[in-house]
Design a protein around this motif. Structure first.
Motif, short mmCIF file in Angstrom:
data_model
loop_
_atom_site.label_atom_id
_atom_site.label_comp_id
_atom_site.label_asym_id
_atom_site.label_seq_id
_atom_site.Cartn_x
_atom_site.Cartn_y
_atom_site.Cartn_z
N SER A 34 0.82 -1.21 0.00
CA SER A 34 0.00 0.00 0.00
C SER A 34 0.86 1.26 0.00
O SER A 34 0.55 2.24 -0.68
CB SER A 34 -0.92 -0.01 1.22
OG SER A 34 -1.73 1.14 1.26
N HIS A 92 -7.39 4.12 -2.68
CA HIS A 92 -6.83 3.25 -1.65
C HIS A 92 -7.88 2.33 -1.02
O HIS A 92 -7.56 1.58 -0.12
CB HIS A 92 -6.16 4.09 -0.56
CG HIS A 92 -5.02 4.89 -1.07
ND1 HIS A 92 -3.87 4.32 -1.57
CD2 HIS A 92 -4.86 6.23 -1.22
CE1 HIS A 92 -3.04 5.27 -1.97
NE2 HIS A 92 -3.62 6.43 -1.78
N HIS A 107 -8.40 -1.28 -4.38
CA HIS A 107 -7.50 -2.26 -3.78
C HIS A 107 -8.23 -3.32 -2.97
O HIS A 107 -7.61 -4.11 -2.28
CB HIS A 107 -6.49 -1.54 -2.88
CG HIS A 107 -5.55 -0.66 -3.64
ND1 HIS A 107 -4.91 0.42 -3.05
CD2 HIS A 107 -5.16 -0.68 -4.93
CE1 HIS A 107 -4.16 1.02 -3.96
NE2 HIS A 107 -4.30 0.38 -5.10
N ARG A 143 -6.06 -6.15 1.54
CA ARG A 143 -4.98 -5.60 2.35
C ARG A 143 -5.40 -5.18 3.75
O ARG A 143 -4.69 -4.44 4.41
CB ARG A 143 -4.37 -4.40 1.62
CG ARG A 143 -3.70 -4.77 0.33
CD ARG A 143 -3.09 -3.55 -0.30
NE ARG A 143 -2.69 -3.81 -1.66
CZ ARG A 143 -2.34 -2.87 -2.50
NH1 ARG A 143 -2.34 -1.62 -2.14
NH2 ARG A 143 -1.98 -3.18 -3.73
N GLN A 168 -8.17 -0.53 4.04
CA GLN A 168 -8.76 -0.43 2.71
C GLN A 168 -10.28 -0.54 2.78
O GLN A 168 -11.00 0.10 2.02
CB GLN A 168 -8.18 -1.51 1.79
CG GLN A 168 -6.85 -1.14 1.15
CD GLN A 168 -5.74 -0.99 2.17
OE1 GLN A 168 -5.69 -1.73 3.15
NE2 GLN A 168 -4.86 -0.03 1.97
#
Length: 265
Positions: free
Chosen positions: A28, A131, A135, A140, A144
């Protein structure tokens, strides 16, 4: 040519959970520094393999926060241009379509303080879109997910502002409005979409000559959008009457300089 993305995923799958969380964070952070995808996965693969070969975990081997490790590593990695403004312009095209639909349905052309509020929401939601939503597939973690939820909240809020712009609640925010004929509405919608599309191509094109063309189109379209109202009369009249001719001269000069520089190179 080595596919470092696949190689990294194989290595990543064998990492302990804590190390996976750390490398997700690194992933990230590299995105925040606009590192290209190929370079990012190659670097992550190198870092993961080096750590495994050392027999240590992330904390022992790197002994630093992921944002600091990524910041240092990204300095030597290739980067792509930030897509913040082009992403914002894409959202702008969507909301321009929605705004045009409301104009067509209600038969009233409106300038409202709701519109700058929507622009602010668009600018605020772009980082959360990049973000969060983009994603989600990489899994992640909670950050996120939170970013995705915030994007959806802002996105829904902007939609509601436009859809209820003509409501009694938001009517005090109207700056100007008038009932228009179908032909006037369609012409107004044309300039709304031209302005939105010009803004997108202005930020997405790499050619400075092309960017000038879209700047001219955007300014002219913006002038046509405010021209029917009793707002900035002098400026809008000047743009409508003279700017397209001035813009054509600017475009011709830009194209001439571009062709000249291309010929010299």
């Amino acid at each position: 040519m080595t596919n470092y993305k696949n190689e990294y995923k194989k290595v990543f799958s064998r990492l302990p959970e804590d190390d996976q969380l750390a490398f997700n964070s690194l992933d990230s952070e590299f995105d925040k520094h606009f590192v290209t995808e190929d370079a990012k996965y190659e670097q992550l693969h190198i870092m993961a393999v080096s750590m495994i070969d050392s027999g240590q975990n992330y904390t022992e081997y790197y002994n630093a926060k992921t944002k600091d490790v990524a910041r240092v590593a990204s300095k030597k990695l290739p980067k792509y241009r930030s897509k913040y403004w082009s992403d914002a312009a894409i959202l702008g095209v969507y909301f321009a379509l929605l705004f045009s639909a409301t104009i067509f349905l209600f038969g009233e052309i409106v300038i409202s303080l709701v519109l700058p509020a929507v622009v602010i929401l668009i600018l605020a939601m772009v980082p959360f879109m990049n973000h969060g939503i983009k994603h989600q597939s990489s899994g992640r973690g909670n950050k996120q997910m939170i970013a995705g939820i915030l994007f959806l909240v802002l996105f829904a809020g902007a939609n509601l502002l436009i859809l209820f712009m003509n409501s009694n609640t938001l009517s005090p925010l109207k700056v100007a409005a008038y009932d228009a004929s179908l032909a006037d509405i369609l012409l107004y919608i044309l300039f709304v979409m031209t302005a939105a599309a010009s803004l997108y191509f202005m930020f997405s094109t790499d050619s400075w000559a092309g960017r000038i063309i879209f700047i001219v189109l955007f300014i002219y379209s913006a002038g046509r959008l405010i021209y029917p109202f009793d707002v900035l009369n002098g400026l809008s009249s000047f743009i409508v009457q003279y700017f397209m001719f001035i813009g054509l001269i600017i475009i011709i000069i830009a194209q001439y300089l571009r062709s000249k520089s291309t010929g010299e190179s």
